[in-house]
Design a protein around this motif. Structure first.
Motif, PDB file in Angstrom:
ATOM      1  N   GLN A   1      11.910  53.647  29.115  1.00  0.00           N
ATOM      2  CA  GLN A   1      12.199  53.115  30.440  1.00  0.00           C
ATOM      3  C   GLN A   1      13.382  52.156  30.365  1.00  0.00           C
ATOM      4  OE1 GLN A   1       9.088  52.304  28.989  1.00  0.00           O
ATOM      5  NE2 GLN A   1       7.933  54.036  29.743  1.00  0.00           N
TER       6      GLN A   1
ATOM      7  N   ALA B   1       7.591  57.744  34.887  1.00  0.00           N
ATOM      8  CA  ALA B   1       6.401  57.760  35.743  1.00  0.00           C
ATOM      9  C   ALA B   1       6.848  57.425  37.156  1.00  0.00           C
ATOM     10  CB  ALA B   1       5.396  56.725  35.241  1.00  0.00           C
ATOM     11  N   THR B   2       5.927  57.514  38.089  1.00  0.00           N
ATOM     12  CA  THR B   2       6.228  57.140  39.466  1.00  0.00           C
ATOM     13  C   THR B   2       6.500  55.649  39.519  1.00  0.00           C
ATOM     14  OG1 THR B   2       4.763  58.867  40.265  1.00  0.00           O
ATOM     15  CG2 THR B   2       5.390  57.137  41.825  1.00  0.00           C
TER      16      THR B   2
ATOM     17  N   SER C   1       5.064  50.495  36.764  1.00  0.00           N
ATOM     18  CA  SER C   1       4.155  51.511  37.279  1.00  0.00           C
ATOM     19  C   SER C   1       2.759  51.244  36.760  1.00  0.00           C
ATOM     20  CB  SER C   1       4.593  52.915  36.875  1.00  0.00           C
ATOM     21  OG  SER C   1       4.220  53.181  35.539  1.00  0.00           O
ATOM     22  N   MET C   2       1.776  51.788  37.451  1.00  0.00           N
ATOM     23  CA  MET C   2       0.397  51.637  37.004  1.00  0.00           C
ATOM     24  C   MET C   2       0.201  52.354  35.684  1.00  0.00           C
ATOM     25  SD  MET C   2      -1.937  51.898  40.416  1.00  0.00           S
ATOM     26  CE  MET C   2      -3.404  51.562  39.450  1.00  0.00           C
ATOM     27  N   GLU C   3       0.917  53.465  35.486  1.00  0.00           N
ATOM     28  CA  GLU C   3       0.751  54.217  34.250  1.00  0.00           C
ATOM     29  C   GLU C   3       1.117  53.409  33.021  1.00  0.00           C
ATOM     30  OE1 GLU C   3       1.860  57.537  37.239  1.00  0.00           O
ATOM     31  OE2 GLU C   3       2.124  55.385  37.040  1.00  0.00           O
ATOM     32  N   TYR C   4       2.012  52.438  33.190  1.00  0.00           N
ATOM     33  CA  TYR C   4       2.445  51.603  32.063  1.00  0.00           C
ATOM     34  C   TYR C   4       1.938  50.174  32.207  1.00  0.00           C
ATOM     35  CZ  TYR C   4       5.514  55.491  30.842  1.00  0.00           C
ATOM     36  OH  TYR C   4       6.013  56.726  30.490  1.00  0.00           O
TER      37      TYR C   4
ATOM     38  N   ASN D   1       1.742  48.219  34.656  1.00  0.00           N
ATOM     39  CA  ASN D   1       2.478  47.381  35.592  1.00  0.00           C
ATOM     40  C   ASN D   1       3.382  46.357  34.937  1.00  0.00           C
ATOM     41  OD1 ASN D   1       1.872  48.087  38.474  1.00  0.00           O
ATOM     42  ND2 ASN D   1      -0.181  47.951  37.647  1.00  0.00           N
TER      43      ASN D   1
END
Lengths: 113, 114
Positions: free
Chosen positions: B2, B29-30, B95-98, B100
Motif C-alpha cells: 500500500q 483493498a477497498t 481499510s477494514m481489511e488491513y 484500519n
C-alpha cells in the motif's frame, strides 16, 4: 481539541536513556493506534490495540519499543536505550469500533541528544 | 504494497485563488480515504473522508475532494484559499481489511501569499 490527549508534549533525552509516553484516547473508542512522524514525512504506523489486545506491530517497531494498553483505556509507548534516530513526533489516534475516522492527539515530540 | 503519493511537496497560491492538492494511492483493498491538515508542531485534524457513496465529499473549512476509482486519486480542492489555510496537508488511505491502520503520503506544504 479532538478529545485525545498525549503526555508529555515534548521530551528531550540523552542517547541511551529510556522514555515513556502516554496516550489517553476518547473514552468510548476501543481501538488505539500509534504512529511515528519524522521531519518532512507523513506519519508511519507503529502498532494498534483493540481494547487491551495488541493486534499488530509494524516492522518499524524494534525490540527497543514496547507498547501496552492495560484495561483497554490509556496506552503507553516505551522506548528503551534511545538512539538519535528515534527523534520524531509520536502520534496517538483512537477509533470507535472497527471502522471510521481516527482522531489524533497533539503528539509527543521526542528529541534524542 | 500500500502506498500514497502526494506529488507536490510545496505549493504556493495567492490568497483568494483556487487550490488543488493531488493524491494518488495504490491499495490492495477497498479503500477509505482521508485528508488531514497539520499545523507546525501540532497533531492532525481531519478535513474530510470518503468511505462509500457519492464520490464528491465535502469537508470542513470549505474543502472538498473527489474520489476517482479509475485514476486511484483523491484530490483535495478549495475554490478560494484563505491565509489561515497555510499548513501541511496529508492524504491517507486505510481499510477494514488491513485493520484500519492508515498509510499516509509524505504531505504537501501549502503557502499562501497575500
Amino acid at each position: 481539541d479532538t478529545g485525545v490527549s498525549q503526555d508529555p508534549r515534548h521530551k528531550i533525552t540523552k542517547r541511551g536513556q529510556n522514555v515513556t509516553f502516554r496516550c489517553d484516547p476518547i473514552s468510548e473508542h476501543n481501538r488505539l493506534y500509534w504512529y511515528r512522524q519524522t521531519l518532512g514525512q507523513g506519519p508511519e504506523f507503529l502498532t494498534y490495540f483493540q481494547n487491551e489486545a495488541q493486534l499488530e506491530k509494524s516492522r518499524l517497531l524494534s525490540d527497543r519499543f514496547s507498547a501496552e494498553r492495560p484495561k483497554g483505556s490509556f496506552s503507553t509507548l516505551e522506548i528503551q536505550r534511545t538512539e538519535q534516530g528515534d527523534s520524531a513526533m509520536y502520534l496517538c489516534a483512537s477509533l470507535p469500533g472497527g471502522a471510521g475516522t481516527q482522531y489524533f492527539g497533539p503528539g509527543t515530540r521526542l528529541t534524542v541528544l | 504494497a500500500q502506498s500514497v503519493t502526494q506529488p507536490d511537496i510545496h505549493i504556493t497560491v495567492s490568497e483568494g485563488a483556487s487550490l488543488e492538492l493531488r493524491c494518488n494511492y495504490s491499495y490492495g483493498a477497498t479503500p477509505y480515504l482521508f485528508w488531514y491538515v497539520q499545523s507546525p508542531g501540532q497533531g492532525l485534524q481531519l478535513l474530510l473522508k470518503y468511505f462509500s457513496g457519492d464520490t464528491l465529499v465535502q469537508g470542513i473549512k470549505g474543502f472538498e475532494a473527489e474520489f476517482k476509482r479509475s485514476q486511484s486519486s483523491f484530490n483535495l480542492r478549495k475554490p478560494s484559499v484563505h491565509w489561515s489555510d497555510a499548513a501541511e496537508y496529508f492524504c491517507a488511505v486505510g481499510s477494514m481489511e488491513y485493520g484500519n491502520k492508515l498509510v499516509f503520503g509524505a504531505g504537501t506544504i501549502l503557502r499562501v501569499k497575500s
